[in-house]
Design a protein around this motif. Sequence first.
Motif, PDB file in Angstrom:
ATOM      1  N   GLN A   5     -11.223  -3.133  -4.953  1.00  0.00           N
ATOM      2  CA  GLN A   5     -10.666  -1.850  -4.546  1.00  0.00           C
ATOM      3  C   GLN A   5     -11.293  -1.369  -3.236  1.00  0.00           C
ATOM      4  O   GLN A   5     -10.611  -0.799  -2.387  1.00  0.00           O
ATOM      5  CB  GLN A   5     -10.835  -0.805  -5.654  1.00  0.00           C
ATOM      6  CG  GLN A   5     -10.032   0.446  -5.432  1.00  0.00           C
ATOM      7  CD  GLN A   5      -8.532   0.187  -5.351  1.00  0.00           C
ATOM      8  OE1 GLN A   5      -7.986  -0.642  -6.062  1.00  0.00           O
ATOM      9  NE2 GLN A   5      -7.858   0.891  -4.449  1.00  0.00           N
ATOM     10  N   LYS A   6     -12.568  -1.616  -3.076  1.00  0.00           N
ATOM     11  CA  LYS A   6     -13.240  -1.227  -1.825  1.00  0.00           C
ATOM     12  C   LYS A   6     -12.624  -1.979  -0.644  1.00  0.00           C
ATOM     13  O   LYS A   6     -12.381  -1.388   0.415  1.00  0.00           O
ATOM     14  CB  LYS A   6     -14.735  -1.510  -1.917  1.00  0.00           C
ATOM     15  CG  LYS A   6     -15.504  -1.057  -0.700  1.00  0.00           C
ATOM     16  CD  LYS A   6     -16.991  -1.248  -0.879  1.00  0.00           C
ATOM     17  CE  LYS A   6     -17.731  -0.696   0.318  1.00  0.00           C
ATOM     18  NZ  LYS A   6     -19.175  -0.826   0.172  1.00  0.00           N
ATOM     19  N   LEU A   7     -12.350  -3.266  -0.814  1.00  0.00           N
ATOM     20  CA  LEU A   7     -11.732  -4.055   0.253  1.00  0.00           C
ATOM     21  C   LEU A   7     -10.338  -3.521   0.589  1.00  0.00           C
ATOM     22  O   LEU A   7      -9.953  -3.462   1.764  1.00  0.00           O
ATOM     23  CB  LEU A   7     -11.667  -5.530  -0.146  1.00  0.00           C
ATOM     24  CG  LEU A   7     -12.999  -6.272  -0.085  1.00  0.00           C
ATOM     25  CD1 LEU A   7     -12.926  -7.579  -0.884  1.00  0.00           C
ATOM     26  CD2 LEU A   7     -13.389  -6.533   1.360  1.00  0.00           C
ATOM     27  N   ILE A   8      -9.593  -3.127  -0.427  1.00  0.00           N
ATOM     28  CA  ILE A   8      -8.254  -2.566  -0.210  1.00  0.00           C
ATOM     29  C   ILE A   8      -8.356  -1.255   0.571  1.00  0.00           C
ATOM     30  O   ILE A   8      -7.600  -1.027   1.526  1.00  0.00           O
ATOM     31  CB  ILE A   8      -7.522  -2.370  -1.554  1.00  0.00           C
ATOM     32  CG1 ILE A   8      -7.101  -3.734  -2.122  1.00  0.00           C
ATOM     33  CG2 ILE A   8      -6.322  -1.447  -1.402  1.00  0.00           C
ATOM     34  CD1 ILE A   8      -6.563  -3.689  -3.541  1.00  0.00           C
ATOM     35  N   GLN A   9      -9.286  -0.407   0.194  1.00  0.00           N
ATOM     36  CA  GLN A   9      -9.439   0.871   0.896  1.00  0.00           C
ATOM     37  C   GLN A   9      -9.880   0.674   2.339  1.00  0.00           C
ATOM     38  O   GLN A   9      -9.388   1.347   3.244  1.00  0.00           O
ATOM     39  CB  GLN A   9     -10.404   1.774   0.145  1.00  0.00           C
ATOM     40  CG  GLN A   9      -9.808   2.347  -1.115  1.00  0.00           C
ATOM     41  CD  GLN A   9     -10.720   3.348  -1.785  1.00  0.00           C
ATOM     42  OE1 GLN A   9     -11.897   3.468  -1.467  1.00  0.00           O
ATOM     43  NE2 GLN A   9     -10.155   4.076  -2.745  1.00  0.00           N
ATOM     44  N   VAL A  10     -10.788  -0.264   2.559  1.00  0.00           N
ATOM     45  CA  VAL A  10     -11.233  -0.561   3.921  1.00  0.00           C
ATOM     46  C   VAL A  10     -10.064  -1.109   4.735  1.00  0.00           C
ATOM     47  O   VAL A  10      -9.843  -0.705   5.884  1.00  0.00           O
ATOM     48  CB  VAL A  10     -12.418  -1.554   3.898  1.00  0.00           C
ATOM     49  CG1 VAL A  10     -12.661  -2.156   5.269  1.00  0.00           C
ATOM     50  CG2 VAL A  10     -13.669  -0.868   3.376  1.00  0.00           C
ATOM     51  N   ASP A  55      -1.049  -1.249  -3.335  1.00  0.00           N
ATOM     52  CA  ASP A  55      -1.899  -0.133  -3.746  1.00  0.00           C
ATOM     53  C   ASP A  55      -1.392   1.190  -3.156  1.00  0.00           C
ATOM     54  O   ASP A  55      -1.305   2.199  -3.864  1.00  0.00           O
ATOM     55  CB  ASP A  55      -3.341  -0.390  -3.298  1.00  0.00           C
ATOM     56  CG  ASP A  55      -4.269   0.740  -3.683  1.00  0.00           C
ATOM     57  OD1 ASP A  55      -4.569   0.878  -4.887  1.00  0.00           O
ATOM     58  OD2 ASP A  55      -4.679   1.497  -2.780  1.00  0.00           O
ATOM     59  N   ALA A  56      -1.041   1.180  -1.882  1.00  0.00           N
ATOM     60  CA  ALA A  56      -0.529   2.401  -1.243  1.00  0.00           C
ATOM     61  C   ALA A  56       0.763   2.843  -1.896  1.00  0.00           C
ATOM     62  O   ALA A  56       0.968   4.037  -2.164  1.00  0.00           O
ATOM     63  CB  ALA A  56      -0.317   2.158   0.255  1.00  0.00           C
ATOM     64  N   PHE A  57       1.641   1.897  -2.172  1.00  0.00           N
ATOM     65  CA  PHE A  57       2.911   2.237  -2.796  1.00  0.00           C
ATOM     66  C   PHE A  57       2.707   2.750  -4.220  1.00  0.00           C
ATOM     67  O   PHE A  57       3.375   3.689  -4.650  1.00  0.00           O
ATOM     68  CB  PHE A  57       3.842   1.035  -2.816  1.00  0.00           C
ATOM     69  CG  PHE A  57       5.203   1.352  -2.304  1.00  0.00           C
ATOM     70  CD1 PHE A  57       5.872   2.504  -2.673  1.00  0.00           C
ATOM     71  CD2 PHE A  57       5.827   0.495  -1.431  1.00  0.00           C
ATOM     72  CE1 PHE A  57       7.130   2.793  -2.197  1.00  0.00           C
ATOM     73  CE2 PHE A  57       7.091   0.774  -0.940  1.00  0.00           C
ATOM     74  CZ  PHE A  57       7.743   1.927  -1.325  1.00  0.00           C
ATOM     75  N   ASP A  58       1.772   2.157  -4.941  1.00  0.00           N
ATOM     76  CA  ASP A  58       1.480   2.635  -6.298  1.00  0.00           C
ATOM     77  C   ASP A  58       0.990   4.080  -6.271  1.00  0.00           C
ATOM     78  O   ASP A  58       1.389   4.898  -7.107  1.00  0.00           O
ATOM     79  CB  ASP A  58       0.446   1.741  -6.986  1.00  0.00           C
ATOM     80  CG  ASP A  58       1.022   0.414  -7.432  1.00  0.00           C
ATOM     81  OD1 ASP A  58       2.267   0.269  -7.482  1.00  0.00           O
ATOM     82  OD2 ASP A  58       0.218  -0.504  -7.733  1.00  0.00           O
TER      83      ASP A  58
END
Length: 190
Positions: A5-10, A55-58
Motif C-alpha cells: 500500500q505504501k508503494l501504491i501511495q508513493v 486503488d484510486a478507482f476503488d
Amino acid sequence: MDTRQKLIQVCAALLKDSGRELSMRAVCEAAGVKAPTLYHHFGDKQGLIDATVEDAFDRYLTEKLNKNSTGNLVEDLRRGWDLHVKFGRSNPVLYKLMYPELDLKNLPPAAEKSFALLSGAMKQVEKKNLLRSSLNAEIATHAFWAGLYGMMMLICNNNYQQDAELLSEIVRDAMIDALLQTGQPTSEVH
C-alpha cells in the motif's frame, strides 16, 4: 500501512507530481524500499501503475457509493457527475490512465463498475418515464458518458482549471436537459 500500500501511495503521489514520467528508482527511494521489494509486489512498472489506478478507482467508487441517494434521480445524476469531475480534477494523470481511450468494451474493471452505476441510474430514469421519447437507457447512458468523458479530457489533457467548475456545470446541465423530458424544472423531479 503495509509495504504494498505504501508503494501504491508513493506511486500515486509521484504520478500526480511528475505526470506519466515515473521512475521505479524514484518510487523505491520515496517508499524506502529496494527494487526487489517493488518487483515482488507488482512484477514490473506496469503492474505498479495498474495497482495504483485500481486503488484510486476503488477509493473513488467507495466515495461514490457512500453518497446517499437524495431521492431525486436528476439530482443524483448531477451529484454523480460532479463527484466524477472532482475526482478527475484532483487526479488528472491517474484519470487518464484509468480511461486511456473511450473504449467501453475494454474498460478497466473499476471503470466498468463506474459505468455500470451510471447505466443503472439511467435505467431508473427510464423506468420513471423521464427520458425523451426517442431515447432508451442505453443511448442515454452513452450520451451522458460521452459528455462527461469529453469534459474530463478537456480538463485532464489541457490542465484546464480556469472556470472548470462552471464549464462542467454547463455541460452537465445541458446533457440532462437534452436527455430528460420532465415538463418541469429538473431539480423538482423525484
